[in-house]
Scaffold this motif. Structure first.
Motif, mmCIF file in Angstrom:
data_model
loop_
_atom_site.group_PDB
_atom_site.id
_atom_site.type_symbol
_atom_site.label_atom_id
_atom_site.label_comp_id
_atom_site.label_asym_id
_atom_site.label_seq_id
_atom_site.Cartn_x
_atom_site.Cartn_y
_atom_site.Cartn_z
ATOM 1 N N ARG A 3 45.334 -14.799 -4.241
ATOM 2 C CA ARG A 3 44.595 -13.818 -5.052
ATOM 3 C C ARG A 3 43.307 -13.394 -4.368
ATOM 4 O O ARG A 3 42.902 -12.239 -4.428
ATOM 5 C CB ARG A 3 44.282 -14.419 -6.428
ATOM 6 C CG ARG A 3 43.528 -13.406 -7.268
ATOM 7 C CD ARG A 3 43.145 -13.922 -8.618
ATOM 8 N NE ARG A 3 42.337 -12.906 -9.287
ATOM 9 C CZ ARG A 3 41.723 -13.101 -10.415
ATOM 10 N NH1 ARG A 3 41.804 -14.248 -11.021
ATOM 11 N NH2 ARG A 3 41.001 -12.140 -10.959
ATOM 12 N N GLN A 6 44.044 -10.790 -1.941
ATOM 13 C CA GLN A 6 44.459 -9.568 -2.641
ATOM 14 C C GLN A 6 43.262 -8.831 -3.204
ATOM 15 O O GLN A 6 43.139 -7.614 -3.089
ATOM 16 C CB GLN A 6 45.439 -9.933 -3.762
ATOM 17 C CG GLN A 6 46.062 -8.708 -4.418
ATOM 18 C CD GLN A 6 45.373 -8.353 -5.706
ATOM 19 O OE1 GLN A 6 44.833 -9.217 -6.379
ATOM 20 N NE2 GLN A 6 45.390 -7.090 -6.052
ATOM 21 N N ASP A 190 52.973 -0.208 -0.197
ATOM 22 C CA ASP A 190 52.480 -1.000 -1.319
ATOM 23 C C ASP A 190 52.032 -0.060 -2.426
ATOM 24 O O ASP A 190 51.750 1.116 -2.189
ATOM 25 C CB ASP A 190 51.363 -1.959 -0.896
ATOM 26 C CG ASP A 190 50.083 -1.271 -0.470
ATOM 27 O OD1 ASP A 190 49.437 -0.626 -1.331
ATOM 28 O OD2 ASP A 190 49.697 -1.384 0.710
ATOM 29 N N ASP A 226 58.013 -3.420 -11.977
ATOM 30 C CA ASP A 226 58.676 -4.646 -12.416
ATOM 31 C C ASP A 226 59.450 -4.411 -13.708
ATOM 32 O O ASP A 226 59.216 -3.431 -14.424
ATOM 33 C CB ASP A 226 57.641 -5.756 -12.643
ATOM 34 C CG ASP A 226 56.949 -6.173 -11.355
ATOM 35 O OD1 ASP A 226 57.550 -6.018 -10.280
ATOM 36 O OD2 ASP A 226 55.794 -6.648 -11.432
ATOM 37 N N TYR A 231 53.233 -3.977 -12.334
ATOM 38 C CA TYR A 231 53.382 -3.906 -10.882
ATOM 39 C C TYR A 231 52.834 -5.180 -10.248
ATOM 40 O O TYR A 231 51.824 -5.726 -10.685
ATOM 41 C CB TYR A 231 52.618 -2.711 -10.309
ATOM 42 C CG TYR A 231 53.316 -1.385 -10.524
ATOM 43 C CD1 TYR A 231 54.390 -1.002 -9.727
ATOM 44 C CD2 TYR A 231 52.895 -0.517 -11.522
ATOM 45 C CE1 TYR A 231 55.031 0.209 -9.910
ATOM 46 C CE2 TYR A 231 53.529 0.701 -11.733
ATOM 47 C CZ TYR A 231 54.593 1.055 -10.920
ATOM 48 O OH TYR A 231 55.239 2.252 -11.119
ATOM 49 N N THR A 232 53.500 -5.618 -9.208
ATOM 50 C CA THR A 232 53.048 -6.771 -8.445
ATOM 51 C C THR A 232 52.633 -6.307 -7.056
ATOM 52 O O THR A 232 53.389 -5.634 -6.360
ATOM 53 C CB THR A 232 54.165 -7.823 -8.325
ATOM 54 O OG1 THR A 232 54.555 -8.250 -9.636
ATOM 55 C CG2 THR A 232 53.691 -9.016 -7.518
ATOM 56 N N GLY A 235 51.679 -10.282 -4.195
ATOM 57 C CA GLY A 235 52.109 -11.472 -4.906
ATOM 58 C C GLY A 235 51.450 -11.688 -6.247
ATOM 59 O O GLY A 235 51.660 -12.715 -6.889
ATOM 60 N N ASP A 236 50.665 -10.730 -6.700
ATOM 61 C CA ASP A 236 49.923 -10.895 -7.949
ATOM 62 C C ASP A 236 50.120 -9.682 -8.832
ATOM 63 O O ASP A 236 49.968 -8.544 -8.379
ATOM 64 C CB ASP A 236 48.431 -11.054 -7.616
ATOM 65 C CG ASP A 236 47.645 -11.730 -8.723
ATOM 66 O OD1 ASP A 236 48.266 -12.198 -9.686
ATOM 67 O OD2 ASP A 236 46.408 -11.787 -8.605
ATOM 68 N N LYS A 237 50.466 -9.893 -10.111
ATOM 69 C CA LYS A 237 50.614 -8.798 -11.055
ATOM 70 C C LYS A 237 49.230 -8.465 -11.603
ATOM 71 O O LYS A 237 48.534 -9.350 -12.117
ATOM 72 C CB LYS A 237 51.561 -9.198 -12.181
ATOM 73 C CG LYS A 237 51.969 -8.038 -13.079
ATOM 74 C CD LYS A 237 52.829 -8.532 -14.222
ATOM 75 C CE LYS A 237 54.144 -9.094 -13.742
ATOM 76 N NZ LYS A 237 55.028 -8.027 -13.201
ATOM 77 N N SER A 238 48.811 -7.205 -11.497
ATOM 78 C CA SER A 238 47.447 -6.859 -11.879
ATOM 79 C C SER A 238 47.363 -5.534 -12.611
ATOM 80 O O SER A 238 48.242 -4.681 -12.493
ATOM 81 C CB SER A 238 46.550 -6.798 -10.640
ATOM 82 O OG SER A 238 46.817 -5.617 -9.891
ATOM 83 N N SER A 241 46.854 -2.105 -10.159
ATOM 84 C CA SER A 241 48.001 -1.356 -9.648
ATOM 85 C C SER A 241 48.542 -0.391 -10.691
ATOM 86 O O SER A 241 48.946 0.730 -10.381
ATOM 87 C CB SER A 241 49.112 -2.322 -9.210
ATOM 88 O OG SER A 241 48.688 -3.115 -8.122
ATOM 89 N N THR A 286 44.196 -9.887 -14.573
ATOM 90 C CA THR A 286 45.514 -10.381 -14.966
ATOM 91 C C THR A 286 45.590 -10.434 -16.485
ATOM 92 O O THR A 286 44.561 -10.464 -17.168
ATOM 93 C CB THR A 286 45.781 -11.781 -14.385
ATOM 94 O OG1 THR A 286 44.746 -12.682 -14.829
ATOM 95 C CG2 THR A 286 45.806 -11.740 -12.862
#
Length: 323
Positions: A3, A6, A190, A226, A231-232, A235-238, A241, A286
């Motif tokens: 994270r 990211q 991305d 998703d 959206y990921t 590696g992190d859904k936030s 995005s 998150t």
């Protein structure tokens, strides 16, 4: 990617009440108008003296100026004064190599109806004509330079020599999947950079090759979504995005909550964004996180962009209708 990395990449790129939502959303989705008013209030309470900075500064100013929400007395004047002070203290230099600092300040000034070519005795648009330095920062440098240079009058400015150079550079960065990436060596796009890139292509959408690029970019965002509607990235859904995707879709008049391509389990993208919404009007990074200033700024921009889309007003970055 963890994270911390990211969030670092997102920071680099950026430089940036309960009710019923009309449409496909569930009953728990806050009403856009009420939520937007609450976030505008929160932002002005927490960013009391907006500075020339990516946090606590220009993104708050830009979103508030592009909204229909009331600004506190002298709020924008405070930003201008803080920017002038910084310029004078640093001999007109916002950064030696990170020219997104200039792009962000130009966008903020354009949003409040100020002339970026004459601010405290300095022309802060001028550094954006330095193509080599701008693109040395990567794709995000070119994207935000193009947004800034076209903001005051896209139709009049879009065909400038340096603008065309940035456009050509940006189009060359498209990946085989139709997306764009902050990493030049990446083979896939991305979400965040793809959405941001789409935002800067608006003045050129009538050009066939650009229109095709935009269409592929939108489809990339469709495919990248998703199953739960989020959206990921890295590696992190936030929430960030989701916010950038909403701004991109709103740029082209695509209703992020009603377009079936972006609906999952009866929810649209606005519904998804609001799962990060806090009672005080802020947003979390998150879903289970605490209030986050970067997430709040980006969600504020997204809500404003979506409202402008619904009202058929100029897009978020077309500032010919500035304050």
């Amino acid at each position: 990617m963890n994270r911390l990395k990211q969030r670092g990449l997102t920071f680099l790129v950026l430089l940036t009440t309960a009710g019923m939502m009309t449409g496909c959303g569930g009953s728990s989705t806050p009403d856009l108008e009420k939520a937007l008013a609450k976030t505008a209030e929160y932002e002005q309470k927490t960013v009391t003296s907006p500075a020339s900075d990516s946090l606590g500064g220009e993104w708050t100013v830009i979103a508030l100026a592009r909204s229909g929400e009331k600004a506190e007395d002298n709020y924008f004047e405070k930003y201008r004064a803080n920017l002038e002070k910084k310029l004078k203290e640093q001999d007109g230099i916002l950064s030696e190599n990170k020219y997104t600092e200039y792009s962000r300040a130009v966008l903020a000034l354009c949003a409040i109806g100020e002339d970026p070519s004459e601010i405290g005795g300095y022309d802060i648009q001028k550094p954006l004509e330095d193509y080599e330095t701008v693109v040395s920062q990567g794709l995000n440098g070119a994207v935000f330079a193009l947004l800034a240079l076209n903001a005051q009058d896209p139709q009049a400015n879009k065909d400038g020599e340096v603008q065309k150079k940035y456009l050509d550079y940006i189009l060359e960065q498209e990946k085989s999947d139709g997306g764009f990436s902050l990493d030049d060596n990446a083979t896939e796009g991305d979400v965040d950079l793809t959405a941001m890139t789409l935002q800067c292509l608006e003045p050129y959408q009538e050009e066939e090759s650009v229109k095709d690029t935009i269409d592929r970019g939108v489809e990339f965002l469709v495919d990248a979504q998703d199953a739960d509607g989020g959206y990921t990235a890295y590696g992190d859904k936030s929430s960030e995005s989701v916010s950038q995707t909403i701004i991109a879709l709103s740029t082209y008049g695509i209703d992020c909550n009603e377009d079936e391509r972006f609906q999952k389990d009866g929810k649209g993208l606005y519904d998804t964004l609001m799962t990060y919404y806090q009672k005080d009007g802020s947003f979390s990074h998150t879903e289970d996180g605490d209030s986050d200033p970067m997430a709040t700024d980006q969600a504020f921009c997204a809500m404003v962009a979506y409202e402008r889309c619904q009202n058929k007003e100029n897009s978020f970055y077309n500032m010919t209708d500035h304050r």
